[in-house]
Design a protein around this motif. Structure first.
Motif, PDB file in Angstrom:
ATOM      1  N   UNK A  97       0.791  -1.229   0.000  1.00 30.07           N
ATOM      2  CA  UNK A  97       0.000   0.000   0.000  1.00 30.07           C
ATOM      3  C   UNK A  97       0.823   1.277   0.000  1.00 30.07           C
ATOM      4  N   UNK A  98       2.141   1.191   0.237  1.00 30.34           N
ATOM      5  CA  UNK A  98       2.948   2.404   0.260  1.00 30.34           C
ATOM      6  C   UNK A  98       4.402   2.069  -0.032  1.00 30.34           C
ATOM      7  N   UNK A  99       5.166   3.097  -0.341  1.00 28.94           N
ATOM      8  CA  UNK A  99       6.568   2.928  -0.681  1.00 28.94           C
ATOM      9  C   UNK A  99       7.365   4.102  -0.129  1.00 28.94           C
ATOM     10  N   UNK A 100       8.685   3.949  -0.143  1.00 32.93           N
ATOM     11  CA  UNK A 100       9.562   5.026   0.317  1.00 32.93           C
ATOM     12  C   UNK A 100      10.909   4.864  -0.360  1.00 32.93           C
ATOM     13  N   UNK A 101      11.767   5.840  -0.186  1.00 35.12           N
ATOM     14  CA  UNK A 101      13.113   5.703  -0.703  1.00 35.12           C
ATOM     15  C   UNK A 101      13.913   6.980  -0.559  1.00 35.12           C
ATOM     16  N   UNK A 102      15.210   6.816  -0.680  1.00 34.10           N
ATOM     17  CA  UNK A 102      16.112   7.961  -0.669  1.00 34.10           C
ATOM     18  C   UNK A 102      15.967   8.747  -1.963  1.00 34.10           C
ATOM     19  N   UNK A 103      15.668   8.041  -3.047  1.00 35.93           N
ATOM     20  CA  UNK A 103      15.486   8.683  -4.341  1.00 35.93           C
ATOM     21  C   UNK A 103      14.058   9.204  -4.502  1.00 35.93           C
ATOM     22  N   UNK A 105      10.243   9.763  -6.028  1.00 35.87           N
ATOM     23  CA  UNK A 105       9.216   8.783  -6.363  1.00 35.87           C
ATOM     24  C   UNK A 105       9.145   8.508  -7.854  1.00 35.87           C
ATOM     25  N   UNK A 106       8.895   7.235  -8.196  1.00 32.92           N
ATOM     26  CA  UNK A 106       8.614   6.845  -9.578  1.00 32.92           C
ATOM     27  C   UNK A 106       7.328   6.017  -9.628  1.00 32.92           C
ATOM     28  N   UNK A 107       6.537   6.030  -8.554  1.00 34.88           N
ATOM     29  CA  UNK A 107       5.417   5.118  -8.404  1.00 34.88           C
ATOM     30  C   UNK A 107       4.124   5.863  -8.131  1.00 34.88           C
ATOM     31  N   UNK A 108       3.000   5.185  -8.412  1.00 36.91           N
ATOM     32  CA  UNK A 108       1.686   5.721  -8.072  1.00 36.91           C
ATOM     33  C   UNK A 108       1.288   5.406  -6.638  1.00 36.91           C
ATOM     34  N   UNK A 109       2.013   4.502  -5.981  1.00 35.36           N
ATOM     35  CA  UNK A 109       1.751   4.256  -4.569  1.00 35.36           C
ATOM     36  C   UNK A 109       2.068   5.505  -3.756  1.00 35.36           C
ATOM     37  N   UNK A 160      12.003   1.368  -2.072  1.00 35.23           N
ATOM     38  CA  UNK A 160      11.488   0.238  -1.298  1.00 35.23           C
ATOM     39  C   UNK A 160       9.972   0.298  -1.250  1.00 35.23           C
ATOM     40  N   UNK A 161       9.371  -0.890  -1.168  1.00 34.48           N
ATOM     41  CA  UNK A 161       7.924  -1.016  -0.992  1.00 34.48           C
ATOM     42  C   UNK A 161       7.688  -1.657   0.365  1.00 34.48           C
ATOM     43  N   UNK A 162       6.770  -1.121   1.139  1.00 38.18           N
ATOM     44  CA  UNK A 162       6.452  -1.678   2.445  1.00 38.18           C
ATOM     45  C   UNK A 162       5.568  -2.915   2.264  1.00 38.18           C
ATOM     46  N   UNK A 163       5.968  -4.026   2.886  1.00 38.87           N
ATOM     47  CA  UNK A 163       5.154  -5.238   2.927  1.00 38.87           C
ATOM     48  C   UNK A 163       4.287  -5.144   4.178  1.00 38.87           C
ATOM     49  N   UNK A 164       2.978  -5.213   4.019  1.00 38.62           N
ATOM     50  CA  UNK A 164       2.070  -4.923   5.130  1.00 38.62           C
ATOM     51  C   UNK A 164       1.901  -6.089   6.109  1.00 38.62           C
ATOM     52  N   UNK A 165       3.000  -6.742   6.436  1.00 36.39           N
ATOM     53  CA  UNK A 165       2.992  -7.777   7.473  1.00 36.39           C
ATOM     54  C   UNK A 165       2.947  -7.113   8.847  1.00 36.39           C
ATOM     55  N   UNK A 166       2.108  -7.633   9.751  1.00 35.92           N
ATOM     56  CA  UNK A 166       2.023  -7.185  11.146  1.00 35.92           C
ATOM     57  C   UNK A 166       1.763  -5.683  11.255  1.00 35.92           C
ATOM     58  N   UNK A 200      12.698  -0.899  -9.768  1.00 36.41           N
ATOM     59  CA  UNK A 200      12.235   0.326 -10.394  1.00 36.41           C
ATOM     60  C   UNK A 200      11.057   0.038 -11.334  1.00 36.41           C
ATOM     61  N   UNK A 201      11.168  -1.019 -12.124  1.00 33.34           N
ATOM     62  CA  UNK A 201      10.089  -1.378 -13.049  1.00 33.34           C
ATOM     63  C   UNK A 201       8.820  -1.763 -12.291  1.00 33.34           C
ATOM     64  N   UNK A 202       8.962  -2.505 -11.201  1.00 36.09           N
ATOM     65  CA  UNK A 202       7.799  -2.917 -10.416  1.00 36.09           C
ATOM     66  C   UNK A 202       7.141  -1.708  -9.764  1.00 36.09           C
ATOM     67  N   UNK A 203       7.944  -0.780  -9.244  1.00 38.29           N
ATOM     68  CA  UNK A 203       7.370   0.424  -8.649  1.00 38.29           C
ATOM     69  C   UNK A 203       6.576   1.222  -9.671  1.00 38.29           C
TER      70      UNK A 203
END
Length: 218
Positions: A97-103, A105-109, A160-166, A200-203
């Motif tokens: 559901x969300x992402x982050x990074x030092x670079x 954004x290249x994503x719609x998340x 990075x993409x956050x995996x919504x575990x826990x 990058x492609x997946x994001x």
């Protein structure tokens, strides 16, 4: 989202993609009904520290691979029940559901560009456990030694993409800070680590309107 079996193998989905199986076969094999994008991470055994990642999208009545298969690293302890005292990558199905990074954004998340004032809290005594928190180093209301400074992590957190575990609900001690991030060339503390170009492609492909999930299994 919680743990839920997809009930489909890469082999079955690959047959659909290749045209060997009928177009409806992958849908009948029950990827989550409410997801139109699925990232599968499949290891040969629970103790394996490498796995195969493939990104799939729903196309009419079937599923089509759009990226992969890609060799990735998983936790040093393999895939299984995650916790704060192991290096397992959590087995199950989790929303993305969300992402982050030092670079940038290249994503719609929803995306957070992080600095050295961005943390992921792993202090089990903190009410902020397994959440993002912003505070200058030395001023945080949790044990900073039991947290991860996202801006200091280097190239692995360029994206990075956050995996919504826990995460909903959060259970103290059940494990924190699980991400799909850039590989450092070795097994992880529990994250899924992927080559930068593939991430990058997946994001760029991930679309919150298509309710993406990641399924991790061995």
């Amino acid at each position: 989202m919680g743990q839920r079996s997809l009930g489909v193998t890469l082999a079955a989905a690959a047959l659909v993609a290749s045209g060997v199986a009928p177009a409806g076969a992958a849908a009948q094999a029950s990827f989550p009904a409410d997801a139109d994008q699925v990232v599968t991470v499949v290891a040969d055994s629970p103790s394996a520290t490498t796995a195969t990642l493939t990104a799939w999208e729903r196309d009419g009545g079937g599923w089509v691979p759009v990226r992969g298969p890609v060799a990735v690293f998983v936790g040093k302890d393999g895939i299984g029940q995650a916790s704060e005292t192991t290096s397992h990558t959590p087995a199950g199905t989790w929303s993305l559901t969300e992402a982050f990074g030092i670079q940038p954004a290249v994503t719609r998340l929803p995306y957070r560009q992080v600095t050295t004032s961005d943390w992921w809290v792993s202090d089990v005594r903190s009410p902020h456990y397994n959440t993002h928190f912003s505070c200058a180093p030395g001023t945080c209301p949790f044990d900073e030694a039991a947290g991860e400074n996202l801006g200091k992590a280097g190239p692995v957190y360029n994206q990075a993409v956050v995996i919504d575990y826990n995460r909903r609900p959060v259970v103290p001690g059940a494990g924190s800070a699980f991400f799909l991030h850039v590989t450092g060339g070795r097994p992880t503390a529990g994250c899924v680590a992927i080559p930068a170009a593939d991430l990058d492609a997946i994001l760029r492909w991930l679309d919150p309107a298509r309710r993406p999930v990641i399924e991790i299994s061995a």
